[in-house]
Design a protein around this motif. Structure first.
Motif, PDB file in Angstrom:
ATOM      1  N   TRP A 100       0.964  -1.300   0.050  1.00  0.00           N
ATOM      2  CA  TRP A 100      -0.087   0.017   0.085  1.00  0.00           C
ATOM      3  C   TRP A 100       0.800   1.231  -0.010  1.00  0.00           C
ATOM      4  N   LEU A 101       0.323   2.106  -0.753  1.00  0.00           N
ATOM      5  CA  LEU A 101       0.985   3.619  -1.002  1.00  0.00           C
ATOM      6  C   LEU A 101       0.324   4.523  -0.034  1.00  0.00           C
ATOM      7  N   MET A 121       0.244   8.838   0.820  1.00  0.00           N
ATOM      8  CA  MET A 121       0.974   9.926   0.248  1.00  0.00           C
ATOM      9  C   MET A 121       1.076  11.026   1.649  1.00  0.00           C
ATOM     10  N   VAL A 124       6.329   9.698  -0.253  1.00  0.00           N
ATOM     11  CA  VAL A 124       5.437   8.434  -0.262  1.00  0.00           C
ATOM     12  C   VAL A 124       5.898   7.399   0.517  1.00  0.00           C
ATOM     13  N   VAL A 169       5.379   3.337   1.830  1.00  0.00           N
ATOM     14  CA  VAL A 169       5.087   2.058   1.268  1.00  0.00           C
ATOM     15  C   VAL A 169       5.121   1.141   2.382  1.00  0.00           C
ATOM     16  N   VAL A 202      -0.373   1.783   6.352  1.00  0.00           N
ATOM     17  CA  VAL A 202       0.316   3.025   5.709  1.00  0.00           C
ATOM     18  C   VAL A 202      -0.360   4.152   6.369  1.00  0.00           C
ATOM     19  N   GLU A 240      -0.138  10.405  -8.338  1.00  0.00           N
ATOM     20  CA  GLU A 240      -0.331   9.073  -7.774  1.00  0.00           C
ATOM     21  C   GLU A 240      -0.016   7.650  -8.703  1.00  0.00           C
ATOM     22  N   ILE A 262       3.472   7.840  -9.459  1.00  0.00           N
ATOM     23  CA  ILE A 262       4.279   7.086  -8.220  1.00  0.00           C
ATOM     24  C   ILE A 262       4.075   5.725  -8.217  1.00  0.00           C
ATOM     25  N   ALA A 263       3.005   5.354  -8.421  1.00  0.00           N
ATOM     26  CA  ALA A 263       2.623   3.899  -8.087  1.00  0.00           C
ATOM     27  C   ALA A 263       3.366   3.046  -8.918  1.00  0.00           C
ATOM     28  N   VAL A 309       7.197   2.966  -8.266  1.00  0.00           N
ATOM     29  CA  VAL A 309       7.556   2.291  -7.143  1.00  0.00           C
ATOM     30  C   VAL A 309       7.426   0.885  -7.462  1.00  0.00           C
ATOM     31  N   THR A 330       2.045  -2.430  -6.394  1.00  0.00           N
ATOM     32  CA  THR A 330       1.477  -1.228  -5.413  1.00  0.00           C
ATOM     33  C   THR A 330       0.035  -0.780  -5.643  1.00  0.00           C
ATOM     34  N   TRP A 385      -2.898   2.148  -4.012  1.00  0.00           N
ATOM     35  CA  TRP A 385      -3.313   3.514  -3.382  1.00  0.00           C
ATOM     36  C   TRP A 385      -4.617   3.670  -3.490  1.00  0.00           C
TER      37      TRP A 385
END
Lengths: 276, 804, 170
Positions: free
Chosen positions: B45-46, B48, B121, B123, B130, B269, B272-273, B276, B284, B286
């Motif tokens: 899970w991410l 922010m 972020v 993780v 998270v 997001e 970013i997902a 990562v 990942t 979110w």
């Protein structure tokens, strides 16, 4: 969205709850229906270390007539109060107000005791209890005591309840045939009142009772209006004193000046609807 | 109502039916798969970490407490992650050559420029873990002065992006003949000069955004799930920005819970997902919370409009001059700068106006970026012209209906070459006005309004009218090129009949509530004369539907549906050729009736269309040179926008004592040409209208002067419930578009485009006897009450005035 | 903490954190993803389920509070319907939402349907106004509510045709 972690204790009785409160002190909060507390916890505006769940205490949900008084168990849900034949007959203002709180899902979980003990000036019930001259019954390590509604609300989200006390019952003098009305002004039906007025023309003390929602940092009575009514003023003249002693808040929905004006209009309408 | 081609008439089929939706069964039983529903084994899970300041230098980021928590794997900053990207976040619409655009990376470094800007972020291995860890990251911020007010920002007292030197991003003008405009104003018998504010709105799709990035274990492929309206565009951007080879990217929009433009974007997001997931080699995911959505997802509107009309003595408009200042927010998201320009051509609305000037300056503020929200530029345009027309009516001394009739483009003028450079395809405005007035009982309302005023009652009735036209069916690709828009406007469809006779439609559209599966089935079934239940529509997954430009701008039917129809026609043509060959007849003699191909004059020589699919599959007996299989792919680039229109009328009751406005009646008469599924059309109008009404009466993203959003939750941002709305009265006219073979126009945004001005015109009308000529949005009780107080205080009482 | 409860007629027993919200228990632990999370302030009602037959917002309940209780989610709704409805796979309320086009994107729908079921259980013959106010705790962004109201009134008509006097708006 996610509450912070907490320790969870279940109380099977009021005495057990008192014991757990005493044991955990400032770290503990009671939870009944959870509809005042959980929303705060989900936004992490509240993060009690210990939750004492009193929601399962079996004998605290009731509506009973006792002479000229109706006794309501603190764990009575808004839904049950609103639909209680006895309450609707004996204290129709309170039954009606309970049916206006939140939305149907909230009313299926929220309890009168939980709502009242939260002490939010934006809640509907405190205004009704003030107008009705209700009495709150609390039990603590030292035993049971009664607290007049006028003495119960002491500040913003503060009540006269001690940290180790449990609100067990609400006692309301029956008003039966007395005129009553509840004016709740909001922008959407599910919203808290921007301003609300709970009025009954003859409460248990024999005189008029008018409580205000969201007109100060704590629930309050429109004492000026009651005074005017007792002196024989009509609805409009009494309503002119609606904001006397009030210090209405400013928020996203309204300025203090507008709240003062609304209070006047809503008091007048409530009194007219009640038959003043 | 006219059928537009002989196939429809001949089959008398599914086109025009109120077919119940195929989409419903799974959604009604909880089997929809929204992104947060997906089970992604092994996903991390991410969370922010977002700036609580609107403008601040980012100092030390202390992740030690977060990293010490169980299940927390990493905390990444911009320094850690931004080199995963080949380029900054994309803005696909540089509206002018000299447009100033700040570099915008998924994670802010150096400075945070709006509340919600991501600075780190987290993780972790669980949803709850998270959330705890995000709270535990400690960031040192050095707050800077923030600029929240749009006009103040335009004045550059606080410059947000140092490298740009100014907050003014661009000025764009559409001014075909400035001298003509000047002349018109100089000689005008009547002029209107008004300023309106389009407040910022939060789109509030009921499903918060979410993503899941699933990297392949070997081979570097990536499957990316996102609550997005634009899987195709997102795929291109992931390839371009994240450097994943495009042929290895699969983007899936699973069930999507509403978008309204807010999911038409490439978000930090998402990128970013992806980064990562590729870095760690694990999936990942979110999901945003609602209050996170309020700052993290784009907002709508945000304009100050200065609107001027010049008119002759009869109130015939001779010129329109519209000048906008548009709030970009802190950064330019995918189409942020272009949104106001989508309305640029429509500030004269449905009126025949010979001189025109439009100008817009985009300005940065320390707030969440704006971008498309239902209507995207066109509600704003309609609002300005429809409010201004009422102002003109007051000056000329006629009512709102009359001023409009005097100015409507007349039916014989279509196709109408507008002064703004558009060709309105078809229109017939006056009948929609007549019918809408009839639906609310206009004369009776006026009579009651007057009676109440005369009797000194304090609950005032008001009637508001708006006639709108909008340009949708985005868009002819060459027109987009001329506007510097970064993509085209075509849409693709493949229609294939499978060997056993059922049909697959692969569409490049990405429905999120609009009922495309049902509607495209109806188009195909109608043309082929088959059962719509035998048609399956595939979409929203770039592995299954590789070509498309997705759903927004009310384009899916007028562009995507046409591609479906054209592909269907090609399949039918091939089926006819197979039938002709096998029935030993000429192709010209093959007729298709109710799904049966037969030889004209010899009804015994026939075969069901499904049989030709099996023939195409076996290829045992096809005409020379014919490829096996029965399918066709069409990419349709529309030659023009389409121009739905209508008139909306609202009746409100204003309680003078409290300022409360209640909407007591609402009639909408809209025209989107022939309707494939009237039930779905009505649903789009209902929802669109309520969003427009909500802008007029309830919604506003409230920012303080420090750039803090004060109403990020649904307690304080007032999306109305069923209790706040009445039922709506809808009717329609049908004026087909000559632009496409089905004659259809989009309708998804039309309700919103017509509604806000309708309601505000009604509020102003209710209070016109007090001298009130304006009401800002939202017309909440205190605002209305204050306006009434001010009006009463400034007016001497007359015989007809009410003593309060 | 261990909880044991009935979910859609099946007994479920799990070891969970006290802070686990009922909605997350249903969605993440039991895989019943029909119930949705639409907000974080108990405003939207997308998470509405039935607790002992009454509508509640499962985001504003701890799973531990549901210990020993009966929870019905959208996945289990059809099974609670009697055999009298024509389509065996849908509860009459679900069927009504289908027939009256009471859903578009479907995200608010499970919560809306459950709230409506509870509404009719308490008021079998609602007026249009009763329905609108009765759904005050459920937000929808797609439909504008017009057809949702029609759906609920149609379901009321279907369940008690002889005595319902409410007019379904056009």
């Amino acid at each position: 969205m996610i509450p912070a972690a907490f320790d969870y204790q279940r109380a099977g009785s009021v005495d057990e709850a008192i014991g757990l409160l005493t044991q955990n002190g400032e770290d503990a909060k009671l939870i009944a229906g959870g509809h005042s507390l959980l929303p705060l916890m989900k936004l992490r505006l509240a993060a009690p270390a210990v939750l004492v769940d009193i929601g399962r205490i079996g004998d605290l949900s009731y509506v009973q007539g006792d002479g000229g008084e109706v006794r309501i168990g603190a764990l009575t849900r808004h839904h049950d109060a609103a639909n209680s034949d006895l309450l609707r007959e004996q204290v129709p203002l309170l039954a009606h107000v309970a049916g206006q709180i939140g939305d149907p899902q909230v009313r299926h979980r929220g309890t009168l005791g939980g709502s009242v003990a939260h002490g939010d000036p934006a809640s509907d019930l405190p205004a009704a209890l003030l107008a009705l001259r209700a009495t709150l019954v609390a039990r603590g390590p030292g035993g049971e005591r009664t607290i007049a509604a006028d003495d119960f609300f002491t500040g913003f989200l503060e009540t006269a309840l001690a940290p180790d006390e449990v609100l067990t019952e609400i006692r309301v003098p029956a008003t039966a045939g007395a005129g009553w009305a509840f004016e709740k002004f909001n922008r959407r039906a599910q919203d808290w009142a921007i301003v609300g007025v709970a009025a009954v023309l003859a409460n248990g003390s024999g005189g008029p009772g008018v409580g205000l929602v969201n007109m100060g940092s704590q629930p309050l009575r429109a004492a000026g209006v009651e005074d005017a009514l007792r002196s024989g003023s009509g609805a409009a003249d009494a309503a002119a004193r609606a904001a006397e002693g009030a210090d209405p808040p400013a928020d996203l929905n309204a300025s203090p000046e507008y709240r003062r004006h609304l209070a006047e209009v809503l008091v007048r309408r409530a009194l007219q609807a009640a038959g003043a | 109502m006219t059928a537009t081609d002989e196939t429809t008439a001949a089959s008398g089929g599914a086109f025009g039916q109120r077919l119940l939706r195929k989409e419903d069964a799974r959604l009604l039983t909880g089997e929809g798969r929204f992104v947060d529903d997906l089970a992604i084994p092994g996903a991390l899970w991410l969370g922010m970490v977002r700036s609580p300041f609107a403008h601040a230098r980012i100092g030390n980021i202390d992740a030690s407490a977060a990293l010490a928590m169980p299940g927390v794997r990493q905390v990444l900053t911009g320094e850690d992650l931004n080199d995963s990207y080949l380029s900054p976040m994309p803005c696909a619409w540089p509206v002018t050559d000299d447009m100033k655009a700040p570099e915008h990376w998924p994670i802010a470094t150096g400075k945070a420029c709006y509340v919600g800007d991501i600075v780190a972020v987290v993780v972790a291995d669980s949803r709850y873990g998270v959330a705890d860890a995000v709270d535990a990251v400690v960031v040192d911020y050095d707050p800077l002065p923030a600029v929240s007010d749009l006009e103040e920002a335009a004045g550059d007292s606080v410059v947000i992006h140092d490298a740009l030197g100014t907050n003014r991003s661009y000025t764009w003008a559409l001014s075909p003949d400035p001298a003509a405009v000047e002349a018109a104003f100089a000689s005008a018998a009547h002029t209107v000069s008004e300023t309106y504010v389009q407040q910022r709105l939060i789109p509030e799709a009921m499903e918060p955004r979410g993503v899941a990035a699933v990297p392949g274990v070997y081979g570097g492929d990536l499957t990316f799930y996102s609550a997005t309206q634009i899987p195709h565009i997102l795929k291109v951007q992931i390839a371009a920005v994240c450097g994943v080879p495009e042929h290895k990217v699969r983007v899936v929009a699973p069930s999507v819970g509403g978008g309204f433009g807010s999911k038409l974007n490439v978000y930090a997001e998402e990128l970013i997902a992806v980064a990562v997931a590729r870095r760690l080699g694990v999936p990942t995911r979110w999901t945003e919370s609602r209050s996170e959505n309020a700052v993290a997802t784009i907002q709508g509107r945000g304009q100050i409009q200065h609107m001027e009309l010049a008119a002759d003595a009869d109130g015939k408009v001779t010129a329109v001059r519209a000048t906008l200042t548009a709030d970009m927010g802190a950064y330019l998201q995918l189409v942020t700068p272009g949104i106001p320009l989508l309305g640029a051509f429509l500030y004269h609305g449905v009126y025949d106006v010979p001189a025109y000037h439009f100008e817009c300056t985009g300005v940065f503020t320390n707030k969440t970026p704006t971008d498309a929200y239902r209507g995207a530029g066109r509600p704003e345009a309609t609002y300005a012209i429809e409010r201004a027309m009422d102002a003109l009516a007051r000056q000329v001394g006629v009512d709102g209906a009359e001023i409009r009739r005097r100015n409507y483009i007349r039916p014989e003028q279509f196709p109408y070459a507008s002064i703004a450079g558009l060709t309105y395809d078809s229109g017939n405005y006056a009948p929609t006005l007549d019918r809408a007035l009839e639906l609310v009982g206009y004369d009776g309302i006026r009579a009651e309004q007057q009676r109440r005023r005369g009797a000194g009652e304090t609950k005032h009735l008001g009637v508001g009218i708006s006639t709108y036209v909008e340009m949708c069916g985005l868009a002819p690709s060459r027109v987009l090129a001329s506007l510097n828009f970064g993509a085209g406007g075509w849409e693709a469809a493949t229609v294939r009949m499978l060997p056993t006779g059922s049909v697959q439609v692969v569409s490049g559209s990405t429905p999120h509530g609009q009922g495309h599966e049902t509607t495209w089935s109806q188009i195909v079934a109608d043309r082929m004369g088959i059962d719509p239940d035998s048609v399956e529509v595939l979409h929203s997954d770039t592995a299954i539907s590789p070509l498309g430009l997705d759903t927004y701008g009310s384009r899916s039917l007028a562009v995507g549906g046409i591609a479906v129809a054209m592909a269907t026609d090609q399949v039918i043509a091939k089926a006819k050729a197979i039938a002709a060959h096998q029935l030993e007849a000429s192709e010209d003699d093959i007729e298709l009736t109710a799904g049966e191909l037969s030889v004209r004059g010899t009804p015994a020589k026939a075969m069901p269309i499904q049989a030709t699919a099996f023939e195409a599959f076996t290829a045992h007996n096809l005409p020379d040179g014919m490829e096996p299989n029965l399918q066709a792919t069409v990419t349709y680039d529309p030659p023009n926008f389409v121009f739905p229109f209508g008139t909306h009328v609202a009746v409100v009751e204003v309680d003078e004592e409290t300022g409360r406005v209640e909407l007591i009646d609402y009639a909408a008469v809209d025209d989107c040409g022939p309707q494939v599924n009237p039930m779905i059309v009505e649903g789009q109008l209902h929802g669109g209208i309520v969003q427009g009404v909500a802008q007029a009466l309830w919604e506003e993203a409230i920012y303080d002067e420090d750039g803090n959003l004060r109403n990020a939750t649904m307690v304080d941002y007032l999306v109305p419930s069923a209790a706040e709305m009445p039922s709506l009265k809808l009717d329609h006219t049908v004026t087909p578009s000559p632009t496409n073979p089905l004659g259809v126009k989009g309708i998804g945004e039309a309700g919103t485009i017509g509604a806000a001005s309708t309601v505000i015109n009604a509020v102003v009308d209710a209070l016109s006897h007090l001298g009130i000529t304006d009401m800002a949005m939202p017309a909440h009780p205190e605002r209305v009450w204050s306006a009434i107080q001010a009006a009463r205080e400034s007016q001497p009482t007359t015989g007809s005035e009410v003593e309060s | 903490m261990r909880i044991t409860l009935s979910v859609n007629g099946e007994e479920r027993s799990s070891e969970i954190e006290p802070r686990r919200l009922l909605v997350h228990y249903l969605r993440d632990d039991l895989g019943l993803t029909g119930t949705n999370v639409g907000c974080d302030t108990s405003s939207c009602g997308a998470c509405t389920v039935l607790l002992d037959g009454e509508s509640v917002k499962s985001c504003t309940m701890l799973a531990v509070q549901a210990d020993g209780r009966e929870v019905t989610t959208i996945e289990g709704l059809a099974a609670t319907a009697g055999a009298s409805n024509g389509d065996a796979t849908l509860h009459p309320m679900q069927q009504a939402f289908h027939t009256e086009h009471g859903l578009q994107c479907g995200f608010c729908t499970p919560g809306m349907v459950m709230a409506a079921v509870s509404l009719l259980a308490e008021n079998p013959h609602p007026s249009e106004e009763d329905v609108r106010v009765g759904l005050e705790g459920n937000l929808c962004r797609c439909t504008g509510y017009h057809n949702i109201v029609r759906s609920v009134l149609a379901a009321a008509d279907a369940e008690s045709p002889a005595t319902t006097g409410s007019a379904v708006p056009a």
